[in-house]
Design an enzyme around this catalytic site. Structure first.
Site, PDB file in Angstrom:
ATOM      1  N   LYS A 107      -3.132   3.295   3.505  1.00 15.61           N
ATOM      2  CA  LYS A 107      -2.512   2.052   3.990  1.00 15.61           C
ATOM      3  C   LYS A 107      -2.512   2.058   5.498  1.00 15.61           C
ATOM      4  O   LYS A 107      -2.455   3.123   6.122  1.00 15.61           O
ATOM      5  CB  LYS A 107      -1.055   1.953   3.498  1.00 15.61           C
ATOM      6  N   THR A 191      -4.655 -10.719  -7.039  1.00 17.63           N
ATOM      7  CA  THR A 191      -3.360 -10.026  -7.164  1.00 17.63           C
ATOM      8  C   THR A 191      -2.392 -10.878  -7.989  1.00 17.63           C
ATOM      9  O   THR A 191      -1.777 -10.386  -8.939  1.00 17.63           O
ATOM     10  CB  THR A 191      -2.762  -9.707  -5.777  1.00 17.63           C
TER      11      THR A 191
HETATM   12  N1  GLU Z   1      -3.082  -4.717  -0.085  1.00 19.81           N
HETATM   13  C1  GLU Z   1      -3.304  -4.809  -1.484  1.00 19.81           C
HETATM   14  C2  GLU Z   1      -2.397  -3.862  -2.248  1.00 19.81           C
HETATM   15  O1  GLU Z   1      -1.322  -3.507  -1.804  1.00 19.81           O
HETATM   16  C3  GLU Z   1      -4.758  -4.635  -1.842  1.00 19.81           C
HETATM   17  C4  GLU Z   1      -5.379  -3.370  -1.381  1.00 19.81           C
HETATM   18  C5  GLU Z   1      -6.874  -3.342  -1.504  1.00 19.81           C
HETATM   19  O2  GLU Z   1      -7.461  -4.321  -1.943  1.00 19.81           O
HETATM   20  O3  GLU Z   1      -7.435  -2.330  -1.125  1.00 19.81           O
HETATM   21  O4  GLU Z   1      -2.661  -3.499  -3.348  1.00 19.81           O
END
Ligand code: GLU
Length: 428
Positions: A107, A191
């Protein structure tokens, strides 16, 4: 919303410790997995529009890459902290593992508020972030993506900077790109849709027809907007959403008991998911305090904003008719609130399972970039639905079989797989 000091990394470690104990992991594996493998902290100098240079603070945390390259978004947030990024990186490891994609957890973050930055200044932050870490990220090391307050445009700037530095094209370096720039169809919805696929399965297992359910959502950003849309398409009635009001620096809930018309609401919403209060009132919304979303008489609650929202203070306000909570955000529920929810018998679809649709589609995006061949939207969403459903069913089967809380069951599957990979590699 929450007044108590909150540390997301402590929450992530507490959750991990409890399950690691139940799984009987050895000490080395426990020590290894409860902290990130690597982390980077750096300065990002940006010449602002007024000519003055401002220094922003950036982070990237790589929690674990035993199952594949690290994967995870980059958040732009004024209250970003290294501990929040650590927690989110750890949750990404479990997320990729529970839905069984060959990726690890990472992250990133920058302390900044895009509300107060021009697009040129944001571009400067994106390019500066990549310059500081270009040797330690990449398609086979660590693959960034959008997250809170970052978008496809930010991803393209980052990709462009990375490609300039490395002197070649690397579309698989980053995901969440716009469709005409190597992005995948369906990524924008992924998502939110994933949240609703898991909800659909949970309701089916309970024998409840989604058409007779009502839901209340916290947040009206990328996740919530698409979740509300698909939930409505399935015949459910979304009655409430909440959002942050930048001008007043507080949040509000927007209630419409006969159901939210998503297109109308989107037409009065800014790019950060902020809904115009006056216009909402004029089309029949009741404007309520920020916390009101959690008190509604609904069957389903979907916290899809930020971490630390369902807390000791707010959890007791949950209406007695709520049967399911699907966590669209990362880390919305504190350990104390989890106890309240457990006692009340509310069925939880935990964050790193419920919101894994985003990273799942990011994985599809990487696969398509590697092949340089792109699938139609139906194919992407079909694959997304199949894999999300499969992951959900595996977790719920384990929860039923071992009489576990859903969060614990999801953690067991995820941690076990990562621990095994670490062992097989000879790391622990
Ligand atoms: N930021 C999104 C998450 O928390 C997606 C992460 C991604 O696609 O790598 O899952």
């Amino acid at each position: 919303m929450a007044n108590k000091p909150f540390n997301a990394f402590k929450l992530a470690q507490d959750q991990f410790d409890a399950v690691a104990e139940q799984l009987g992991l050895d000490q080395a594996t426990k020590d290894f997995l409860r902290n990130p493998d690597r982390e980077y902290h750096f300065n990002i100098p940006v010449r602002m529009d007024d000519g003055i240079v401002k220094i922003f603070r950036g982070f990237r945390v790589q929690h674990n890459d035993a199952r594949g390259p690290c994967k995870g978004g980059i958040r732009f947030h004024p209250h970003e902290t290294i501990d929040t990024v650590r927690a989110l990186a750890m949750w990404m490891t479990w997320k990729c593992s529970v839905v069984d994609i060959p990726l690890g957890g990472g992250k990133g973050g920058v302390i900044c508020d895009p509300h107060n930055l021009s697009m040129r200044e944001q571009e400067g932050i994106c390019r500066g972030w990549v310059r500081q870490i270009a040797q330690n990220i990449g398609p086979i090391q660590d693959v960034p993506a959008p997250d809170v307050m970052t978008s496809g445009q930010h991803m393209v700037w980052m990709m462009d900077e990375y490609e300039k530095i490395h002197g070649a094209k690397f579309p698989g370096f980053i995901t969440g790109k716009p469709v005409n720039m190597g992005g995948s169809l369906g990524r924008t919805e992924a998502t939110g849709y994933g949240v609703i696929y898991t909800l659909r399965e949970a309701l089916r297992e309970m024998g409840t027809d989604i058409k007779f359910t009502k839901a209340s959502f916290q947040g009206f950003g990328k996740v919530s907007q698409h979740a509300v849309k698909l939930y409505r398409e399935y015949g459910g009635t979304p009655v409430c959403v909440s959002c942050w009001n930048q001008e007043e620096q507080k949040s509000y809930s927007f209630l419409k008991k006969d159901g939210i018309d998503i297109d109308k609401l989107l037409s009065i919403t800014d790019r950060f998911g902020g809904i115009n209060k006056k216009q909402a009132e004029s089309i029949g919304y009741e404007i309520l305090p920020g916390d009101a979303w959690i008190e509604q008489d609904v069957d389903v609650l979907v916290p899809a904003a930020l971490e630390n929202q369902v807390t000791e203070e707010t959890a007791p306000k949950i209406h007695k008719n709520v049967k399911i909570m699907v966590e669209g955000a990362n880390g919305p529920t504190t350990i104390e609130a989890d106890k309240v929810i457990k006692e009340r018998g509310i069925f939880v679809i935990p964050d790193f399972l419920a919101n894994a649709g985003g990273v799942m589609c990011s994985y599809f995006e990487q696969v398509q970039c590697n092949m340089n061949y792109f699938w139609p939207k139906d194919e992407v969403l079909g694959k997304l639905d199949a894999k999300m459903t499969d992951a959900y069913l595996k977790v719920s089967a384990l929860a039923r079989k071992r009489k576990l809380y859903m969060r614990d069951a999801a953690y067991m599957i995820a941690i076990q797989r990562v621990a095994e990979a670490c062992k097989m590699r000879g790391w622990v």
